[in-house]
Write a protein that holds these residues in place. Structure first.
Motif, short mmCIF file in Angstrom:
data_model
loop_
_atom_site.label_atom_id
_atom_site.label_comp_id
_atom_site.label_asym_id
_atom_site.label_seq_id
_atom_site.Cartn_x
_atom_site.Cartn_y
_atom_site.Cartn_z
N SER A 17 0.50 -1.50 -0.19
CA SER A 17 0.09 -0.20 0.00
C SER A 17 0.45 1.45 0.06
O SER A 17 0.57 2.31 -0.70
N LEU A 18 1.78 1.10 1.20
CA LEU A 18 2.50 2.52 0.75
C LEU A 18 3.80 2.47 0.12
O LEU A 18 3.83 3.98 -0.51
N GLU A 19 3.69 1.57 -0.41
CA GLU A 19 5.09 1.68 -1.71
C GLU A 19 5.01 2.28 -3.34
O GLU A 19 5.56 3.30 -3.33
N VAL A 20 3.76 1.72 -3.44
CA VAL A 20 2.81 1.96 -4.57
C VAL A 20 2.50 3.66 -4.22
O VAL A 20 2.19 4.67 -5.46
N GLN A 21 1.97 3.98 -3.24
CA GLN A 21 2.01 5.71 -3.06
C GLN A 21 3.43 6.23 -3.66
O GLN A 21 2.76 7.26 -3.87
N SER A 22 4.41 5.34 -2.72
CA SER A 22 5.46 6.38 -2.89
C SER A 22 6.90 6.20 -3.37
O SER A 22 7.38 6.74 -4.12
N LEU A 23 6.61 4.47 -4.52
CA LEU A 23 7.76 4.70 -5.42
C LEU A 23 7.94 5.26 -6.59
O LEU A 23 6.64 5.03 -6.98
N ASN A 24 8.87 6.47 -6.90
CA ASN A 24 8.13 6.54 -8.47
C ASN A 24 7.94 5.58 -9.97
O ASN A 24 8.09 6.11 -10.19
N TRP A 25 8.54 3.90 -9.10
CA TRP A 25 7.97 3.43 -10.41
C TRP A 25 7.36 2.21 -11.03
O TRP A 25 6.63 1.93 -11.24
N PHE A 26 5.96 3.60 -9.53
CA PHE A 26 5.50 2.46 -10.01
C PHE A 26 4.18 3.71 -10.28
O PHE A 26 4.47 5.28 -10.48
N GLU A 27 3.24 3.52 -12.12
CA GLU A 27 2.50 4.45 -11.99
C GLU A 27 0.94 4.16 -12.49
O GLU A 27 1.05 2.80 -12.58
N VAL A 28 0.26 5.27 -12.23
CA VAL A 28 -1.31 4.86 -12.41
C VAL A 28 -1.92 5.42 -13.43
O VAL A 28 -1.63 5.90 -14.19
N ASP A 29 -2.57 4.40 -13.94
CA ASP A 29 -3.29 4.54 -15.27
C ASP A 29 -4.82 4.25 -15.17
O ASP A 29 -4.78 3.58 -14.87
N GLN A 30 -4.83 5.20 -15.79
CA GLN A 30 -6.74 5.11 -16.28
C GLN A 30 -6.82 4.42 -17.83
O GLN A 30 -6.45 4.59 -18.51
N VAL A 31 -7.67 3.36 -17.03
CA VAL A 31 -8.47 2.76 -18.36
C VAL A 31 -9.60 3.19 -19.04
O VAL A 31 -10.39 4.12 -18.40
N LYS A 32 -9.89 3.50 -20.96
CA LYS A 32 -11.01 3.82 -21.01
C LYS A 32 -11.81 3.37 -22.03
O LYS A 32 -12.97 3.57 -21.62
N ASN A 33 -11.73 1.55 -22.17
CA ASN A 33 -12.83 1.07 -22.59
C ASN A 33 -13.88 0.52 -21.54
O ASN A 33 -13.39 -1.61 -20.99
N GLN A 34 -14.05 1.15 -20.83
CA GLN A 34 -14.98 0.22 -20.07
C GLN A 34 -16.18 -0.26 -20.22
O GLN A 34 -16.76 -1.13 -19.58
N GLY A 35 -16.90 -0.54 -21.44
CA GLY A 35 -17.46 -1.51 -22.11
C GLY A 35 -15.96 -2.97 -21.78
O GLY A 35 -17.15 -4.29 -21.47
N LEU A 36 -15.36 -2.70 -22.06
CA LEU A 36 -14.34 -4.04 -22.00
C LEU A 36 -14.37 -4.87 -20.37
O LEU A 36 -14.69 -5.75 -19.41
N VAL A 37 -14.19 -3.71 -19.81
CA VAL A 37 -14.53 -3.45 -17.92
C VAL A 37 -15.71 -4.25 -17.80
O VAL A 37 -15.82 -5.62 -16.74
N LYS A 38 -17.14 -3.76 -18.40
CA LYS A 38 -17.99 -4.66 -18.02
C LYS A 38 -18.04 -5.66 -18.30
O LYS A 38 -18.90 -6.83 -17.89
N THR A 39 -18.05 -6.03 -19.80
CA THR A 39 -17.14 -7.11 -20.04
C THR A 39 -16.89 -8.13 -19.35
O THR A 39 -17.23 -9.51 -19.12
#
Length: 162
Positions: A49-71
């Motif tokens: 938990s703390l690592e993904v918030q503080s380590l710069n080699w983790f990057e969060v990205d947004q998913v665009k294809n919500q249709g595939l997520v729902k499928t």
């Protein structure tokens, strides 16, 4: 190299103090927003938990294809798996780190290259980043409630010569 991760590889490696293997092997790890939420949401004591918030080699990205997520949600996958698979497709990722059986099956069906925690450990051993896969798997089993079938355990140890 684009590497996407689901939650389990991160939490399990963090639980045994080996999260840095991901950076050593892949430099940067992308995670979708849902995985970030699973790791940092309600329980901040979750390993990683703390690592993904503080380590710069983790990057969060947004998913665009919500249709595939729902499928994928309709196929009984959790939201983190759905978004990790979708993001891997959207970004044409070289590798998706995922452990759960249903998620792995869907990712493979969709043409993604996958590996799980055990595959990460095998690669780390082959590249000389760790001395023993057996010690780490045993640590995962004893301290992180990681489950691995006996035949797979033996197969992995045979692959790396442990």
């Amino acid at each position: 190299m684009i590497i996407i991760s689901d939650t389990s590889v991160i939490t399990n490696l963090a639980a045994i103090g080996q999260l840095d293997l991901l950076q050593k092997l892949y430099n940067k790890i992308l995670i979708p927003q849902a995985v970030y939420q699973e790791l940092t949401g309600i329980d901040i004591t979750i390993p990683g938990s703390l690592e993904v918030q503080s380590l710069n080699w983790f990057e969060v990205d947004q998913v665009k294809n919500q249709g595939l997520v729902k499928t994928l949600l309709d196929k009984q996958l959790d939201i983190g798996e759905c978004e990790a698979i979708t993001l891997a497709i959207e970004l044409n990722a070289e590798l998706l780190l995922i452990d759960e059986r249903r998620g792995r099956a869907e990712a493979t069906r969709l043409g993604l290259r996958i590996t799980g925690l055990l595959g990460v450990l095998v690669e780390a051993k082959q590249k000389g980043f760790i001395l023993s896969v057996k010690l780490l798997i045993d640590n995962l089993i004893n301290s992180a409630q990681f489950r691995v079938a006996d035949d797979l355990y033996q197969k992995i140890l045979n692959i790396v010569g442990d």
